[in-house]
Motif scaffolding. Structure first.
Motif: not given
Length: 248
Positions: A3-13, A118-119, A125-128, A239-246
């Motif tokens: 199945r396609t990962p959900s937004a929550k699945d992606e965020a958990r990863r 986005a940065l 959340h992360y060391r950059l 921005a999409e990556l930052a959205d997914a993280v949040e």
């Protein structure tokens, strides 16, 4: 059945990582726009009609050749011979003055519109870590353009060789390890399949493809890779990556 990962699945990863490294030129900085602005200014001065797509394609070919000739040079320092190689192919004079102008234009290359904000979000959340083929002078200019978001930086000047050489990634990993950040905590974020994603994947580093040219033909000003690897994560903007993280 998969199945396609959900937004929550992606965020958990994504939450499993502790530090992100970034290709800077092409992922965070719109180097194609910067290159074209400079080349088109030269073309106007010389009364030459210059096609954007042709100019980018010839830049990519010239960079590919220069990478093979001088893999030890930072990208910034390659810009002079790259210009001299591509100039005749696009109808521009191959002068030292214009070659230097292309190199010096890097201080004016714009950030992608989504990148600074986005940065800043990802930095909560992360060391950059910047992991770039630029030299230290160029990265200092580009970091200001991006809002000085990095906790650490690794340049081709530091390592003595350019990506896609694996030594760049190994150097970065070793440098972060002494700060308590391991390979298992690492996600490398990049636009370039040629410079970044192929080598990182081969080394077993988790990857995130920011596909800046999604929906466009070819690879623009980036040399074509021998193969396109499948990343662990894929977005069309930072921005999409930052959205997914949040989404957690």
């Amino acid at each position: 059945m998969s199945r396609t990962p959900s937004a929550k699945d992606e965020a958990r990863r994504l939450a499993e990582y502790r530090w992100l490294s970034f290709d800077v030129v092409g992922t965070l900085i719109d180097f194609e726009r910067g290159i074209l602005d400079c080349l088109q200014e030269i073309a106007r001065t010389e009364g030459v009609a210059l096609s954007d797509e042709h100019a980018l394609a010839r830049f990519a070919a010239a960079e590919d050749e220069q990478q093979r000739l001088t893999p030890e040079l930072p990208f910034t320092q390659m810009l002079v011979p790259i210009y001299q190689r591509l100039a005749g192919e696009v109808g521009l004079p191959a002068t030292e003055e214009y070659a230097a102008a292309l190199r010096d234009s890097i201080r004016r290359w714009p950030a992608f519109p989504d990148a600074p904000a986005a940065l800043a979000r990802l930095g909560q959340h992360y060391r950059l870590v910047a992991l770039t083929n630029a030299d230290n002078w160029a990265l200092a200019q580009l970091a200001v353009t991006l809002g000085d978001p990095f906790d650490d930086t690794v340049t081709a000047e530091d390592v003595g060789v350019n990506k896609p050489d694996p030594q760049v990634f190994t150097y970065c990993a070793d440098r972060q390890r002494v700060q308590g950040y391991g390979r298992q905590d690492w996600l490398h974020v990049a636009q370039s399949q040629y410079h970044d994603l192929t080598t990182a994947s081969w080394l077993g580093v988790a990857t995130c493809w920011i596909e800046r040219r999604a929906g466009q033909d070819g690879f623009g000003a980036t040399p074509a890779p021998q193969q396109v690897v499948t990343p662990d994560h894929r977005f069309t903007s930072l921005a999409e990556l930052a959205d997914a993280v949040e989404q957690v």
